[in-house]
Design a protein around this motif. Structure first.
Motif, PDB file in Angstrom:
ATOM      1  N   VAL A 241      16.862  -9.628  -0.615  1.00  0.00           N
ATOM      2  CA  VAL A 241      17.964  -8.804  -1.118  1.00  0.00           C
ATOM      3  C   VAL A 241      18.187  -7.604  -0.211  1.00  0.00           C
ATOM      4  CG1 VAL A 241      18.750  -7.376  -3.044  1.00  0.00           C
ATOM      5  CG2 VAL A 241      17.639  -9.553  -3.496  1.00  0.00           C
ATOM      6  N   ALA A 242      17.103  -6.953   0.236  1.00  0.00           N
ATOM      7  CA  ALA A 242      17.239  -5.788   1.119  1.00  0.00           C
ATOM      8  C   ALA A 242      17.880  -6.173   2.440  1.00  0.00           C
ATOM      9  CB  ALA A 242      15.862  -5.162   1.344  1.00  0.00           C
TER      10      ALA A 242
ATOM     11  N   ALA B  54      15.597  -5.910  -7.918  1.00  0.00           N
ATOM     12  CA  ALA B  54      14.496  -6.460  -7.127  1.00  0.00           C
ATOM     13  C   ALA B  54      13.365  -5.443  -6.990  1.00  0.00           C
ATOM     14  CB  ALA B  54      15.010  -6.886  -5.756  1.00  0.00           C
ATOM     15  N   LEU B  55      13.704  -4.155  -6.811  1.00  0.00           N
ATOM     16  CA  LEU B  55      12.659  -3.133  -6.724  1.00  0.00           C
ATOM     17  C   LEU B  55      11.907  -3.007  -8.052  1.00  0.00           C
ATOM     18  CD1 LEU B  55      11.292  -0.857  -5.112  1.00  0.00           C
ATOM     19  CD2 LEU B  55      13.066   0.700  -5.997  1.00  0.00           C
ATOM     20  N   TYR B  56      12.635  -3.032  -9.164  1.00  0.00           N
ATOM     21  CA  TYR B  56      12.001  -3.017 -10.488  1.00  0.00           C
ATOM     22  C   TYR B  56      11.059  -4.212 -10.658  1.00  0.00           C
ATOM     23  CZ  TYR B  56      11.694  -4.192 -15.452  1.00  0.00           C
ATOM     24  OH  TYR B  56      11.237  -4.574 -16.691  1.00  0.00           O
ATOM     25  N   SER B  57      11.503  -5.391 -10.252  1.00  0.00           N
ATOM     26  CA  SER B  57      10.666  -6.590 -10.388  1.00  0.00           C
ATOM     27  C   SER B  57       9.436  -6.502  -9.505  1.00  0.00           C
ATOM     28  CB  SER B  57      11.493  -7.834 -10.035  1.00  0.00           C
ATOM     29  OG  SER B  57      12.620  -7.945 -10.879  1.00  0.00           O
TER      30      SER B  57
ATOM     31  N   LEU C  38       0.518  -3.934  -5.937  1.00  0.00           N
ATOM     32  CA  LEU C  38       0.776  -2.501  -5.805  1.00  0.00           C
ATOM     33  C   LEU C  38       0.746  -2.049  -4.346  1.00  0.00           C
ATOM     34  CD1 LEU C  38      -1.218  -1.067  -8.856  1.00  0.00           C
ATOM     35  CD2 LEU C  38       1.242  -1.463  -8.648  1.00  0.00           C
ATOM     36  N   ARG C  39      -0.052  -2.724  -3.523  1.00  0.00           N
ATOM     37  CA  ARG C  39      -0.104  -2.308  -2.122  1.00  0.00           C
ATOM     38  C   ARG C  39       1.188  -2.641  -1.370  1.00  0.00           C
ATOM     39  NH1 ARG C  39      -3.855  -6.728  -2.044  1.00  0.00           N
ATOM     40  NH2 ARG C  39      -3.050  -8.535  -0.891  1.00  0.00           N
ATOM     41  N   GLN C  40       2.074  -3.434  -1.980  1.00  0.00           N
ATOM     42  CA  GLN C  40       3.355  -3.746  -1.355  1.00  0.00           C
ATOM     43  C   GLN C  40       4.413  -2.686  -1.643  1.00  0.00           C
ATOM     44  OE1 GLN C  40       4.075  -7.553  -3.156  1.00  0.00           O
ATOM     45  NE2 GLN C  40       2.945  -8.696  -1.592  1.00  0.00           N
ATOM     46  N   LEU C  41       4.143  -1.806  -2.601  1.00  0.00           N
ATOM     47  CA  LEU C  41       5.155  -0.813  -2.978  1.00  0.00           C
ATOM     48  C   LEU C  41       5.451   0.211  -1.881  1.00  0.00           C
ATOM     49  CD1 LEU C  41       4.413  -0.116  -6.763  1.00  0.00           C
ATOM     50  CD2 LEU C  41       6.292  -1.394  -5.760  1.00  0.00           C
ATOM     51  N   PRO C  42       4.455   0.702  -1.131  1.00  0.00           N
ATOM     52  CA  PRO C  42       4.799   1.708  -0.094  1.00  0.00           C
ATOM     53  C   PRO C  42       5.819   1.213   0.918  1.00  0.00           C
ATOM     54  CG  PRO C  42       2.444   1.736  -0.525  1.00  0.00           C
ATOM     55  CD  PRO C  42       3.001   0.568  -1.261  1.00  0.00           C
ATOM     56  N   TRP C  43       5.606   0.007   1.472  1.00  0.00           N
ATOM     57  CA  TRP C  43       6.593  -0.472   2.451  1.00  0.00           C
ATOM     58  C   TRP C  43       7.927  -0.784   1.785  1.00  0.00           C
ATOM     59  CZ3 TRP C  43       9.039  -5.041   1.916  1.00  0.00           C
ATOM     60  CH2 TRP C  43       8.423  -6.075   1.205  1.00  0.00           C
ATOM     61  N   ALA C  44       7.891  -1.227   0.521  1.00  0.00           N
ATOM     62  CA  ALA C  44       9.145  -1.481  -0.187  1.00  0.00           C
ATOM     63  C   ALA C  44       9.926  -0.180  -0.381  1.00  0.00           C
ATOM     64  CB  ALA C  44       8.868  -2.149  -1.529  1.00  0.00           C
ATOM     65  N   CYS C  45       9.209   0.888  -0.704  1.00  0.00           N
ATOM     66  CA  CYS C  45       9.881   2.188  -0.867  1.00  0.00           C
ATOM     67  C   CYS C  45      10.453   2.674   0.461  1.00  0.00           C
ATOM     68  CB  CYS C  45       8.898   3.204  -1.429  1.00  0.00           C
ATOM     69  SG  CYS C  45       8.392   2.865  -3.137  1.00  0.00           S
ATOM     70  N   ALA C  46       9.724   2.424   1.548  1.00  0.00           N
ATOM     71  CA  ALA C  46      10.238   2.826   2.863  1.00  0.00           C
ATOM     72  C   ALA C  46      11.504   2.054   3.216  1.00  0.00           C
ATOM     73  CB  ALA C  46       9.157   2.604   3.920  1.00  0.00           C
ATOM     74  N   VAL C  47      11.484   0.733   2.961  1.00  0.00           N
ATOM     75  CA  VAL C  47      12.685  -0.073   3.205  1.00  0.00           C
ATOM     76  C   VAL C  47      13.822   0.403   2.330  1.00  0.00           C
ATOM     77  CG1 VAL C  47      13.654  -2.393   2.997  1.00  0.00           C
ATOM     78  CG2 VAL C  47      11.384  -2.074   3.989  1.00  0.00           C
ATOM     79  N   MET C  48      13.525   0.714   1.086  1.00  0.00           N
ATOM     80  CA  MET C  48      14.563   1.172   0.159  1.00  0.00           C
ATOM     81  C   MET C  48      15.171   2.489   0.635  1.00  0.00           C
ATOM     82  SD  MET C  48      15.747   0.019  -2.769  1.00  0.00           S
ATOM     83  CE  MET C  48      16.734   0.533  -4.182  1.00  0.00           C
ATOM     84  N   ALA C  49      14.309   3.406   1.060  1.00  0.00           N
ATOM     85  CA  ALA C  49      14.812   4.699   1.520  1.00  0.00           C
ATOM     86  C   ALA C  49      15.696   4.530   2.758  1.00  0.00           C
ATOM     87  CB  ALA C  49      13.644   5.632   1.821  1.00  0.00           C
TER      88      ALA C  49
END
Length: 422
Positions: A97-98, A120-123, A130-141
């Motif tokens: 999606v990103a 997708a971020l909520y899911s 949980l260790r996948q959230l930091p890179w996901a947040c970086a991509v989101m930002a």
């Protein structure tokens, strides 16, 4: 309000059970809902705007690129379809999606289907690692920064960033909150299951302990009284021919001993029987104590064994549990003396209380022929095992062995309250 909440709870449980059996139904429903609410309006607007300039302020129309219906549908499919595996592979769905989101905004197009990125971020926060959230947040930002740069001609970039990042933070926080709540509920269910298992185990242990207690009581009662009855029967058989009166006396003693044993057995087994209608509770006599030792010694003397009994210390102050333990230990020791040393022996019984220590000593003179004694064979029998179990309840110790021609049993009990036995 209460019945409504209960009904909603039952509906929720049924939906969760259905989701566990057919998870694809909910995933498909989410995709269909996003398409109807966010994709379809853009498609209808694109069709209706063909040949015209569209609606909205001019600065917004200049900021965004108008896409053909086919291109818009392709981008919408790229944004929405990955949500089908948002629970099975949340990181992969978010990445797909990103990627489409970045391509779309690189072209300068704005779609309502962009809400799929927040879904997708909520899911990912709810189902992913949980260790996948930091890179996901970086991509989101980074993706939201691209959006803010694209709309800067119409909206101040900092206002756009604040709105977009706040929405992303809300989606992330909602996913984490639901995840934590589910983990708490799972922990509570696991704890309830473990408590139920522990309760069942405690019940089984209590039943086993009660069976062991009843078995000890049965062994003491039956073993002692049968030994006395057998000794009296043998003596009566020999005495009948020479002295019929002694034979009759032996038979009377056998009857009294049998009735006493039957009464004690009824008392022990009565606690295992539930009250049954009008019959009510069984009539129970008190548990035997030190005051019953005189009657016990008289019964043994009637069988021919000479018993000398003495006490020292404040024996009357002992509680009922200690007195029952002392009675059963003495009963077992005298029974063993009667069986192994014979009716012609002599037994010295001493019960001494000193502060928080109680000592029981039973010493017999041995059989007429010392070789007839079974030696240490009884040490492996149930008699001494039962003594040790009873003594262990009060932190006690049991020693038994030959002493001269006879046999000595010595038991020590710890009467201190901190021992936990009392």
């Amino acid at each position: 309000m209460g019945p409504l909440v209960a009904r909603l709870g039952r509906v929720g449980q049924r939906l969760r059970r259905a989701d566990r059996t057919r998870p694809w139904v909910l995933d498909t429903a989410v995709v269909v809902l996003v398409f109807v609410l966010f994709c379809l309006p853009d498609l209808l607007h694109a069709v209706s705007a063909i040949g015209g300039e569209g609606d909205g302020p001019r600065r917004f129309r200049m900021a965004f690129t108008r896409l053909p219906a086919a291109g818009m549908l392709a981008l919408q499919a790229g944004l929405v379809l990955p949500l089908l595996w948002r629970r099975r592979a949340p990181a992969l769905a978010f990445g797909a999606v990103a990627a489409v989101f970045v391509v779309q905004w690189s072209l300068g197009a704005a779609l309502r289907a962009d809400v799929a990125l927040f879904v997708a971020l909520y899911s990912l926060a709810l189902h992913g690692r949980l260790r996948q959230l930091p890179w996901a947040c970086a991509v989101m930002a980074g993706a939201l920064g691209l959006v803010a740069a694209r709309v800067s001609a119409a909206v101040p970039i900092w206002d756009a960033l604040f709105f977009l990042l706040s929405t992303a933070t809300a989606a992330l926080a909602l996913g984490l909150m639901v995840r934590i709540r589910r983990a708490q509920l799972a922990g509570l269910r696991d704890r309830a299951a473990r408590l139920e298992i522990e309760r069942d185990q405690r019940g089984r242990l209590a039943v086993a302990a009660e069976r062991a207690r009843v078995a000890r009581e049965m062994h003491d009662i039956v073993g002692h009284n049968l030994s006395v009855i057998i000794t009296l029967a043998d003596a009566g058989a020999y005495a009948t021919a020479a002295a019929p009166e002694r034979g009759k006396e032996a038979l009377n003693l056998i009857g009294d001993t049998g009735r006493q044993a039957l009464s004690e057995l009824r008392r022990v087994l009565g606690v295992l029987r539930e009250a049954d209608g009008p019959r009510g509770e069984p009539e129970l006599s008190p548990q035997p104590g030190l005051t019953d030792l005189d009657a016990l010694c008289e019964g043994v003397r009637a069988a021919g064994l000479e018993v000398v009994y003495r006490t020292a210390g404040d024996v009357d102050a002992l509680d009922s549990g200690v007195q029952l333990t002392v009675y059963r230990i003495v009963q077992e020791a005298l029974t063993n003396t009667l069986k192994h040393a014979g009716a012609a022996a002599r037994a010295n019984l001493a019960i001494v209380v000193e502060d928080t220590r109680l000592t029981i000593t039973v010493q017999d003179s041995g059989p007429p022929a010392p070789a007839d004694r079974p030696g240490t064979a009884d040490e492996e029998g149930h008699g001494l095992v039962g003594m040790r179990e009873r003594a262990a309840l009060y932190g006690g110790h049991v020693s038994a062995g030959p002493a001269g021609p006879g046999w000595t049993v010595r038991v020590t009990l710890d009467l201190a309250p901190q021992g936990g036995a009392r």
